[in-house]
Scaffold this motif. Structure first.
Motif, short mmCIF file in Angstrom:
data_model
loop_
_atom_site.label_atom_id
_atom_site.label_comp_id
_atom_site.label_asym_id
_atom_site.label_seq_id
_atom_site.Cartn_x
_atom_site.Cartn_y
_atom_site.Cartn_z
N HIS A 64 0.87 -1.18 0.00
CA HIS A 64 0.00 0.00 0.00
C HIS A 64 0.90 1.22 0.00
CE1 HIS A 64 1.02 1.30 4.10
NE2 HIS A 64 1.33 0.03 4.22
N ASP A 65 0.38 2.35 -0.42
CA ASP A 65 1.12 3.59 -0.23
C ASP A 65 0.18 4.79 -0.18
OD1 ASP A 65 3.42 4.95 0.37
OD2 ASP A 65 3.94 5.38 -1.70
N ARG A 67 -3.07 5.16 -0.55
CA ARG A 67 -4.36 4.92 0.08
C ARG A 67 -5.44 5.84 -0.45
NH1 ARG A 67 -3.80 2.34 6.06
NH2 ARG A 67 -1.99 1.02 5.62
N GLY A 69 -6.17 5.36 -4.15
CA GLY A 69 -6.54 4.81 -5.44
C GLY A 69 -5.73 5.31 -6.63
N CYS A 71 -1.79 5.21 -6.70
CA CYS A 71 -0.41 4.74 -6.88
C CYS A 71 -0.32 3.32 -7.43
CB CYS A 71 0.37 4.85 -5.58
SG CYS A 71 -0.11 3.62 -4.34
N GLY A 72 -1.42 2.57 -7.30
CA GLY A 72 -1.42 1.20 -7.85
C GLY A 72 -0.68 0.19 -7.00
N CYS A 74 -1.59 -1.04 -3.79
CA CYS A 74 -2.42 -2.02 -3.09
C CYS A 74 -2.92 -3.05 -4.10
CB CYS A 74 -3.59 -1.33 -2.39
SG CYS A 74 -4.71 -0.46 -3.50
N ALA A 90 -9.88 0.87 -6.08
CA ALA A 90 -8.76 0.01 -5.71
C ALA A 90 -8.99 -0.55 -4.30
CB ALA A 90 -7.46 0.81 -5.75
N ILE A 168 -3.25 2.63 -13.51
CA ILE A 168 -2.36 2.81 -12.37
C ILE A 168 -1.37 1.65 -12.22
CG2 ILE A 168 -3.95 4.31 -11.09
CD1 ILE A 168 -4.76 1.90 -9.38
S1 FES Z 1 -2.61 2.31 -1.99
FE1 FES Z 1 -2.31 3.53 -3.75
S2 FES Z 1 -3.82 2.75 -5.10
FE2 FES Z 1 -4.28 1.75 -3.25
#
Ligand code: FES
Ligand SMILES: Cc1cc2nc3c(=O)[nH]c(=O)nc-3n(C[C@H](O)[C@H](O)[C@H](O)COP(=O)(O)OP(=O)(O)OC[C@H]3O[C@@H](n4cnc5c(N)ncnc54)[C@H](O)[C@@H]3O)c2cc1C
Ligand code: SF4
Lengths: 269, 661
Positions: A64-65, A67, A69, A71-72, A74, A90, A168
């Motif tokens: 995760h990063d 949070r 939707g 960064c792609g 998760c 996401a 993403i």
């Molecule tokens: S944590 Fe970045 S898209 Fe879900």
């Protein structure tokens, strides 16, 4: 299935635990109690992990990063669905109010031959970078560009390119596909650049090289089931796959019959 | 005491960069591949630098902690990127962008740097379009612009609400091209955990492989850090969870000065905290304040009532009341502080009491009537007006209303949004000169990780501009000037004692964390640190509060090391260990931020000291005593760091009072 009350809920999560790539994995159940329904699924995992850490147990590893939707990172299969029950979001945009009180939630990593599991819920998606490196670019040296408005681009073309560009790079399309095909991901990049005038000079080599790399890395074929676009958090349309197929055919044809320029270079004696 | 020479070249403002650039030392093309540049980070700043330096022929190694360069936090930027293109013919110019940025920063940035930023902004847009970045366009096919805060012209380029994503993917594609060609060695999932300094020059880094836990040594003739901002010191922020300070903090401990650490931007319109489990705050674009009205109940006892039950007379539209001329569009820092004051008075709304309403009811009515009028509907029913009004609001802000709904499960068409300020950006960072080189020769710092161009407050859409300016158009020139003084292939062997010592330092930290085996998880301490920072070094700071904050952080630091529980081992993937390792640095940084805020006895931009305000609550700057950069120098564990000063000499602009009235 949506819990409409603001009452806290309790669930059991059934999580894939796998210590490392070369070790076997299994499902393990954990209780997650008294959760605010507005908590995100990832925050629920944080809470469970805090409990585990407090007693010195290895927390559940998950990717995760941002949070939100974009960064792609998760990449969870939630109750059998990549990115969970809702359309066009996401994993990190999944909230506990989507689940019934006392339900069991199954959480697994994205699985595909080309996405080996690293640990628990994390799989290795570096194959996507390799595909990008094979041709997902326009070769322009920094500083050599002409004025940005020198080439007007019709708004509908720019908009369509943007639709494709929203990908993403999460890999849900691969995880959702029974053939583990990467066609939706690759077609999104090929279409974005192929639609724009700047992308024309390398249009043929781009699609040929990216598809060749995709095949080499073991992604499967597309058999038009469209599970990919159904799971895609950015709702990338499978029309781009058809567009890429046309591009690919045309490029193969042109490459086969293209007259080869005489070797240039050296500049003579 | 560090030497802090800004190295801003002499001469007229508009000629500085051009003249300087053409006089910089060059590296012979055949020699370039004999220089290895180690770049940490591949956000906008790092990816653009890595791609460009390798195009120039340098050997480049690019290291990121993410699993792919495309995941850098730059991906999340929404609004846009500024450039002085003047495509709208509305009177924009390089000078105007320069001036707006300098003024927006409350006159705490260098004139020379900011002017260069404005100059190269135009090249950025050309470069990105050539790479295939699908910016928004008008029907005629030309690029579209929108307006942003702090400017009277329309100079912001955007790609829907995903400008950062598209710019990053452009830089990532340029980087990928170079990686594919074998010109850049890309190393993912490695965290930089120390800087290696040999004979006073930066000559490499130590990384920890986050998958195997192993330490690695990387040697080069120069090191570039482009590791982003440190807002997660507050725990809750609009940053991605992984954003951290470790790279620049460990460089600080190797001698690089940390400039203006206390300059933090707090954005007024974010979705508020809904519980103590919360991990992240989400931004709601500032554009909403064009139509939304901000209010809280006048009476404390109304706070828990549904907003619709509170009659008009019992609502306090506090921005309109306190700042009649700017109203709901008062500047970011002013609006944020006002909202906090309301909540501190006990008039905040929502479960936690930390929220204010952003209400669209009036806008819905207004638009509904307008549309009805235009459609020649006479005597439309109430329901019809509501329907038309909601549709009009949806057209403007639909995607934001959707995000809001996704997170809160509430419809902002039916009831007001609840918003609250959140930490969003850090203007401070490692000190760099005009060449973007720190006071440690050979160490360059780009993007949000440096302190350079935004002074005490950053304008919207200027961070993306700066990151790309640094990476595409500044460091490729200035690094040559340094490397020309370094012998080719002179990078030290990774067996050198300095590498060994740095690796031992990094691994000893990991060992200590694993050995603590205390009672509380890492997040417990991150939340505690966040609260201390927010309460003592947040939107409003006081001498007592900061002094108290320092004590609390010191106590927290002791408790953390004694009582944290990091399960597992250091020789495989261990996310608890990753978090603990970063938090250890955040705790130390937090203390430095408080020290910096305490020493700066003035208010400027995002730094607001309650003791220093005008009667109307505006920031009261003290140019006589504080027109300088404060660059902190590490003095060894347990010692108070040294506060160095770089004076800001304004040659071309007058430092004036920033007034919004
Ligand atoms: S944590 Fe970045 S898209 Fe879900
Ligand atoms: C929600 C949000 C919206 C925003 N919107 C806008 C906007 O509209 N316009 C605008 O101009 N600005 C905006 N900003 C600000 C802007 O996005 C950032 O300032 C900018 O993108 C930072 O870029 P960067 O390259 O410096 O760092 P980042 O993009 O954060 O990249 C950091 C890189 O460093 C690597 N890294 C970090 N630490 C280490 C380590 N120890 N070891 C190895 N690698 C490491 C990471 O892997 C990553 O590759 C926004 C910010 C937020 C939070
Ligand atoms: S196409 Fe959709 S599902 Fe596939 S990687 Fe891109 S965003 Fe993810």
């Amino acid at each position: 299935m949506v819990a409409e009350t603001s009452k806290n809920i309790s669930v059991t999560i059934r999580v894939w635990r796998q210590p490392a790539a070369d070790q076997p994995g299994k499902f393990v159940d954990y209780p997650a109690k008294d959760l605010n329904p507005n908590m995100s699924l990832l925050e629920m995992l944080d809470v469970v992990n805090d409990q585990l850490e407090r007693i010195g147990e290895d927390p559940i590893a998950f990717a995760h990063d941002c949070r939100e939707g974009i960064c792609g990172t998760c990449s969870l299969v939630i109750d059998g669905k990549p990115h969970g029950p809702h359309h066009g979001v996401a994993s990190c945009q999944t909230y506990m109010r989507s689940f019934e009180d006392n339900s069991i939630i199954t959480i697994e990593p994205f699985r595909a031959k080309s996405f080996p599991i690293v640990k628990d819920l994390i799989s290795d998606r570096s194959a996507f970078d390799a595909i990008q490196q094979a041709g997902g670019f326009i070769s322009i040296r920094t500083g050599s560009a002409q004025d940005a408005n020198a080439t007007p681009i019709p708004k509908d073309i720019a908009d369509l390119a943007m639709d494709a560009a929203q990908c993403i790079g999460c890999g849900a399309c691969v995880a959702a596909c029974k053939n583990a095909s990467a066609m939706l991901f690759v077609s999104a990049k090929v279409s974005q650049l192929g639609l724009l005038p700047q992308g024309q000079p390398e249009r043929d080599t781009r699609v040929l090289n990216m598809v060749a790399k995709m095949d080499e890395l073991g992604f499967g074929n597309c058999t038009n089931q469209y599970e990919c676009s159904a799971a895609c958090p950015k709702l990338i349309s499978h029309d781009f796959i058809a567009r890429m197929n046309r591009d690919y055919l045309a490029a193969s044809f042109r490459t086969a019959f293209k007259p080869k320029p005489a070797a240039s270079g050296g500049g003579g004696a | 005491m560090a030497t802090l020479n800004s190295n801003v070249p002499p001469g007229p403002l508009a000629d500085k960069w051009r003249t300087y650039k053409s006089n910089l030392k060059l590296v012979n093309p055949a020699n370039k591949r004999k220089y290895e540049v180690v770049i940490v980070g591949a956000g906008l700043a790092g990816a653009s630098a890595a791609a460009t330096l390798s195009e120039l022929g340098y050997k480049v190694k690019c290291i990121v902690f993410h699993d792919s360069p495309r995941r850098a936090h730059s991906i999340a930027a929404q609004g846009g990127v500024n450039a002085a293109k003047n495509y709208q013919n509305d009177g924009d110019s390089v000078h105007r962008l320069f001036y707006d940025t300098l003024k927006g920063g409350d006159y705490r940035a260098r004139e020379g740097n900011v002017h260069r930023l404005a100059e190269v902004s135009v090249n950025i847009i050309d470069q990105c379009v050539a790479q295939g970045v699908p910016f928004a366009r008008e029907y005629g096919g030309l690029l579209a612009n929108r307006s942003f805060g702090g400017a009277q012209v329309s100079r912001t380029f955007y790609a829907r609400g995903q400008t950062g994503q598209q710019l990053l993917l452009g830089a990532y594609s340029a980087l990928s091209k170079q990686v594919g060609a074998g010109a850049v060695e890309l190393i993912t999932q490695h965290e930089m955990v120390d800087l290696v300094v040999v004979d006073g020059h930066a000559r490499g880094v130590i990384t920890r492989d986050l998958v195997t836990g192993k330490f690695h040594r990387h040697s080069g003739e120069a090191v570039i850090l482009a590791t982003g901002g440190y807002g997660n010191v507050f725990n809750l922020s609009t940053y991605a969870r992984g954003s951290n300070t470790t790279a620049i903090w460990r460089a600080y401990k190797r001698g690089a000065c940390f400039a203006n650490p206390c300059y933090t931007q707090i954005h007024p319109t974010c979705i508020p905290v809904s519980g103590d489990y919360q991990s992240k705050l989400t931004l709601m674009s500032e554009s909403l304040r064009n139509d939304g009205r901000i209010w809280v109940p006048k009476k404390k006892e109304d706070c828990k009532k549904p907003p619709a039950d509170i009659p008009e007379a019992d609502r306090d539209y506090f921005l309109e009341r306190i700042y009649p001329s700017f109203g709901n569009l008062a500047p970011r820092d002013v609006s944020s502080r006002a909202a906090k004051r309301m909540c501190d008075e006990g008039r905040g709304v929502g479960d936690t009491g930390l929220g204010v309403y952003l209400d669209f009811a009036e806008a819905i009515q207004r638009y509904g009537k307008q549309v009805a009028n235009r459609a020649n509907l006479h005597n439309p029913s109430k329901e019809k007006i509501l329907e038309l009004g909601e549709a009009a609001v949806k057209e403007r802000y639909g995607n934001l209303f959707d995000i809001y709904h996704e997170i809160t499960n509430e419809s902002a068409y039916k009831q007001p949004m609840r918003i609250y300020p959140a930490v969003h950006y850090t203007m401070g960072g490692l000190w760099v000169d005009y060449n973007l080189m720190s006071n440690v020769p050979g160490l360059f710092v780009l993007g949000e990780a440096n302190f350079s161009d935004h002074g005490a407050n950053r304008l919207g859409a200027s961070a993306l501009m700066q990151g790309l300016a640094d990476g595409y158009f500044v460091v490729p020139y200035t690094i040559g000037n340094y490397l020309a003084t370094v012998k080719p292939t002179s990078r030290p062997s990774t067996d050198a004692p300095e590498f060994k010592a740095a690796e031992e330092n990094a691994s000893s930290i990991v060992k200590r964390l694993l050995a603590a085996k205390g009672k509380e998880p890492v997040n417990y301490y991150h939340k505690k640190l966040g609260l201390i920072m927010w309460n003592h070094c947040g939107m409003a700071r006081t001498k007592e509060g900061l002094e108290d904050g320092i004590k609390k952080i010191q106590a927290l630091r002791t408790e953390f090391w004694a009582n944290v529980n990091v399960p597992g081992s250091g020789d495989n993937m261990n996310q608890a260990l990753e978090r603990a390792n970063r938090l250890a640095d955040f705790i130390e940084l937090g203390e430095l931020m408080c020290r910096d805020a305490l020493a700066r006895e003035e208010s400027c931009g995002g730094h607001f000291r309650e003791e220093h305000q005008w009667p109307d609550g505006e920031c009261k700057r003290d140019d006589e005593n504080f027109a300088h950069v404060a660059a902190w120098e590490f003095q060894g564990e347990g010692n108070v760091p040294l506060r160095n000063i770089e004076p800001l000499n304004y040659e071309f602009t007058k430092m004036s009072v920033r007034s919004y009235k």
